[in-house]
Write a protein that holds these residues in place. Structure first.
Motif, PDB file in Angstrom:
ATOM      1  N   HIS A  65       0.858  -1.184   0.000  1.00 12.89           N
ATOM      2  CA  HIS A  65       0.000   0.000   0.000  1.00 12.89           C
ATOM      3  C   HIS A  65       0.893   1.233   0.000  1.00 12.89           C
ATOM      4  O   HIS A  65       1.913   1.268   0.688  1.00 12.89           O
ATOM      5  CB  HIS A  65      -0.886  -0.020   1.243  1.00 12.89           C
ATOM      6  CG  HIS A  65      -1.959   1.014   1.252  1.00 12.89           C
ATOM      7  ND1 HIS A  65      -1.703   2.337   1.542  1.00 12.89           N
ATOM      8  CD2 HIS A  65      -3.302   0.931   1.025  1.00 12.89           C
ATOM      9  CE1 HIS A  65      -2.842   3.016   1.495  1.00 12.89           C
ATOM     10  NE2 HIS A  65      -3.818   2.194   1.180  1.00 12.89           N
ATOM     11  N   GLY A  83      -7.061   0.271   4.888  1.00 16.55           N
ATOM     12  CA  GLY A  83      -5.985   0.097   3.919  1.00 16.55           C
ATOM     13  C   GLY A  83      -5.521  -1.339   3.818  1.00 16.55           C
ATOM     14  O   GLY A  83      -6.296  -2.256   3.555  1.00 16.55           O
ATOM     15  N   SER A  84      -4.231  -1.559   4.069  1.00 13.55           N
ATOM     16  CA  SER A  84      -3.649  -2.896   3.945  1.00 13.55           C
ATOM     17  C   SER A  84      -3.803  -3.743   5.200  1.00 13.55           C
ATOM     18  O   SER A  84      -3.321  -4.868   5.244  1.00 13.55           O
ATOM     19  CB  SER A  84      -2.158  -2.777   3.593  1.00 13.55           C
ATOM     20  OG  SER A  84      -1.457  -2.111   4.625  1.00 13.55           O
ATOM     21  N   TRP A 126      -7.292  -2.762  -1.860  1.00  5.87           N
ATOM     22  CA  TRP A 126      -6.721  -2.777  -0.516  1.00  5.87           C
ATOM     23  C   TRP A 126      -7.495  -3.710   0.394  1.00  5.87           C
ATOM     24  O   TRP A 126      -6.917  -4.298   1.304  1.00  5.87           O
ATOM     25  CB  TRP A 126      -6.675  -1.358   0.053  1.00  5.87           C
ATOM     26  CG  TRP A 126      -6.068  -0.363  -0.889  1.00  5.87           C
ATOM     27  CD1 TRP A 126      -6.551   0.869  -1.219  1.00  5.87           C
ATOM     28  CD2 TRP A 126      -4.851  -0.514  -1.628  1.00  5.87           C
ATOM     29  NE1 TRP A 126      -5.734   1.494  -2.111  1.00  5.87           N
ATOM     30  CE2 TRP A 126      -4.668   0.675  -2.381  1.00  5.87           C
ATOM     31  CE3 TRP A 126      -3.892  -1.522  -1.737  1.00  5.87           C
ATOM     32  CZ2 TRP A 126      -3.585   0.878  -3.229  1.00  5.87           C
ATOM     33  CZ3 TRP A 126      -2.802  -1.325  -2.590  1.00  5.87           C
ATOM     34  CH2 TRP A 126      -2.664  -0.141  -3.319  1.00  5.87           C
TER      35      TRP A 126
END
Length: 239
Positions: free
Chosen positions: A154, A183-184, A207
């Motif tokens: 990411h 996110g990740s 993601w």
């Protein structure tokens, strides 16, 4: 359409957090919201300054403040989040229950490549708590965290060491930590390692899939995500 995935003690949603916050509950929120348009336009990763711009939407000051109000209403205890200094300034001047503005110091942060002014080398950390008694596990620790940037899949992936510190200091084993901009999934990885329950919300399918994979790997191979000793910072020479 919302997608929900259960992996051990983690509940992961592919959704916009603004549509879901009213239906989830958490003890603590630890998150990294998008920054403003100017920051997103100019930001690059250390590894590929020209080829890896931030590739997700920025957030306006009004959206940031609205999200923060929602976070405070959802979290039973702490809200901890990195944010642009411009957003931090708005928090300082607002009626929101800001307890402390901290900093993440990045020893290996990018210098000012133009050479005509100092580089930044830090990010603001906003720490909020709804009205009531406050408690954390950091003792007399200052609201200053020094940790190298790490490269990940990411573009703005936060270091596991940094997020693990926040999970340890602001939550207790068995509590639920929510990351509305997951996110990740680094916050989820830290929660698995430290015995917390985790709720992650991420709207981008790229993601979200990465988060699911990393969470599954952390559950099956906890040793894979053990923080490694930090290398000594390298001074980047401009001239």
């Amino acid at each position: 359409m919302t997608t929900r995935v259960e992996i051990g003690s983690c509940t992961l949603y592919r959704a916009d957090c603004r549509d879901l916050l009213g239906s989830v509950a958490a003890d603590v929120i630890i998150t990294d919201p998008p920054y403003g348009e100017a920051t997103h336009r100019g930001a690059r990763t250390l590894k590929d300054l020209a080829d890896r711009p931030i590739c997700f939407d920025s957030i306006t000051p009004e959206e940031f403040m609205a999200c923060t109000r929602r976070f405070v209403s959802v979290a039973r205890r702490w809200v901890v989040m990195t944010c642009a200094w411009q957003h931090a300034a708005r928090l300082e001047a607002s009626d929101l229950p800001l307890v402390r503005l901290g900093v993440w110091v990045k020893p290996n942060g990018a210098p000012q490549f133009t050479g005509d002014r100092p580089g930044t080398g830090w990010e603001a950390v906003a720490i909020l708590h709804r009205e009531g008694r406050k408690r954390w596990n950091g003792g007399g620790h200052h609201a200053v965290w020094q940790c190298n940037i790490e490269q990940g899949e990411h573009p703005t992936q936060k270091p596991l060491r940094l997020i693990s510190d926040w999970v340890k200091q602001f939550s207790d084993p068995g509590e639920t930590v929510l990351d509305p901009f997951a996110g990740s999934g680094t916050t989820g990885v830290a929660c698995i390692r430290l015995g917390r329950r985790f709720i992650g919300i991420e709207r981008d399918p790229r993601w979200f899939d990465l988060m699911c994979r990393r969470i599954e790997e952390a559950r099956n191979r906890p040793d894979l995500f053990a923080p490694k000793p930090e290398p000594r910072p390298v001074q980047i020479t401009l001239f």
